[in-house]
Enzyme design. Structure first.
Site, PDB file in Angstrom:
ATOM      1  N   GLY A  33       0.815  -1.212   0.000  1.00 66.50           N
ATOM      2  CA  GLY A  33       0.000   0.000   0.000  1.00 66.50           C
ATOM      3  C   GLY A  33       0.843   1.253   0.000  1.00 66.50           C
ATOM      4  N   ASN A  34       0.205   2.370   0.249  1.00 68.42           N
ATOM      5  CA  ASN A  34       0.929   3.640   0.327  1.00 68.42           C
ATOM      6  C   ASN A  34       0.267   4.550   1.361  1.00 68.42           C
ATOM      7  OD1 ASN A  34      -0.978   5.597  -1.106  1.00 68.42           O
ATOM      8  ND2 ASN A  34      -0.806   3.932  -2.595  1.00 68.42           N
ATOM      9  N   ARG A  35       0.877   5.685   1.616  1.00 67.84           N
ATOM     10  CA  ARG A  35       0.462   6.543   2.728  1.00 67.84           C
ATOM     11  C   ARG A  35      -0.608   7.572   2.379  1.00 67.84           C
ATOM     12  NH1 ARG A  35       3.968   5.619   6.876  1.00 67.84           N
ATOM     13  NH2 ARG A  35       6.051   4.905   6.292  1.00 67.84           N
ATOM     14  N   SER A  36      -1.218   7.484   1.222  1.00 63.19           N
ATOM     15  CA  SER A  36      -2.227   8.489   0.871  1.00 63.19           C
ATOM     16  C   SER A  36      -3.426   8.407   1.816  1.00 63.19           C
ATOM     17  CB  SER A  36      -2.697   8.280  -0.568  1.00 63.19           C
ATOM     18  OG  SER A  36      -3.728   9.198  -0.854  1.00 63.19           O
TER      19      SER A  36
END
Ligand code: CTP
Ligand code: CA
Length: 235
Positions: A33-36
């Protein structure tokens, strides 16, 4: 204090906004995933509804506390992976006048997702990743509806190859979207914060506007430059 009156310049327009960060499954419990946080995309959806639009928000793993900032009436479609997001965006975009791609979509996903939980075997491991579909690029090359306005986002850092704006200009030309919203990231900027500063460039990479402030203020500044593009299109 009353909120400043906003123009109803999106009245009757159908708007699709994607927001958040995708999750690409490795197995039933793990993902890449990512931090958005989805805050900028949610603010864009909220600003559009304040200006009279009919809004669909395709929300990739956006927290309920972030979605709580939305007025009733915004249609929220929750998605998880980039492929889920692609399907939901293209489906909603068939009726849309504008599509804004604010979501942080994984560039790569695991080549395979295991149906059962992966076991540790010791000695480290290697993941094989494959590229995902570029949803923004596909909206331009294979539009779900003719003549719709497509807006992309680009989170950039400067590096030895060039400045934030150099990278943004190249990306604008490469993507072929009508407008590209660029925000500098790193040094605590951009991700998870409630303020933002952006530069909007057109399809040739020329600067159209700059804005800074809360994500809602920035969103209105973005709609201020999207609306003329939309109004310039033949119906
Ligand atoms: N995007 C997309 N589909 C992907 C990856 C990105 O639609 N698989 C969209 C994002 O929603 C954003 C824009 O493309 O609107 C730019 O994303 P960005 O990650 O900055 O661009 P990339 O082309 O992926 O380039 P890179 O990550 O190498 O900078
Ligand atoms: Ca990317």
């Amino acid at each position: 204090l009353l909120a400043p009156a906003r123009p109803a310049d999106l009245s009757g327009r159908r708007v699709v906004v994607s927001a958040g960060g995708t999750r690409e499954a490795l197995d039933p419990v793990r993902f890449l995933g990512n931090r958005s946080s989805g805050r900028q995309g949610v603010a864009l959806a909220q600003a559009a509804t304040e200006r009279g639009a009919l809004v669909t928000l395709v929300a990739a793993n956006v927290g309920t506390e972030v979605l709580a900032g939305l007025s009733r009436g915004v249609d929220v479609v929750p998605v998880e992976s980039g492929e889920d997001l692609r399907r939901a965006v293209r489906d909603a975009a068939r009726a849309a006048d504008v599509v804004v791609m604010a979501a942080a979509i994984a560039d790569y996903r695991p080549a395979t997702a295991s149906d059962s939980k992966l076991k540790k075997s010791g000695g480290g491991t290697t993941l094989t990743l494959v590229e995902t579909t570029d949803v923004l690029r596909e909206l331009v090359t294979d539009p779900p509806r003719r003549g719709q306005v497509v807006v992309g986002f680009a989170a950039e850092t400067g590096d030895s190859e060039g400045s934030v704006l150099d990278h943004a200009r190249a990306k604008a030309v490469r993507k072929g979207a009508d407008l590209l919203v660029v925000n500098p990231v790193g040094d605590g900027r951009g991700f998870g914060t409630s303020t933002n500063d952006v530069t909007v460039v057109d399809g040739s990479g020329d600067v159209v506007t700059t804005a800074s402030g809360t994500k809602l203020e920035v969103s209105h500044a973005i709609w201020d430059v999207v609306v003329p593009v939309l109004d310039g299109r033949a119906a």
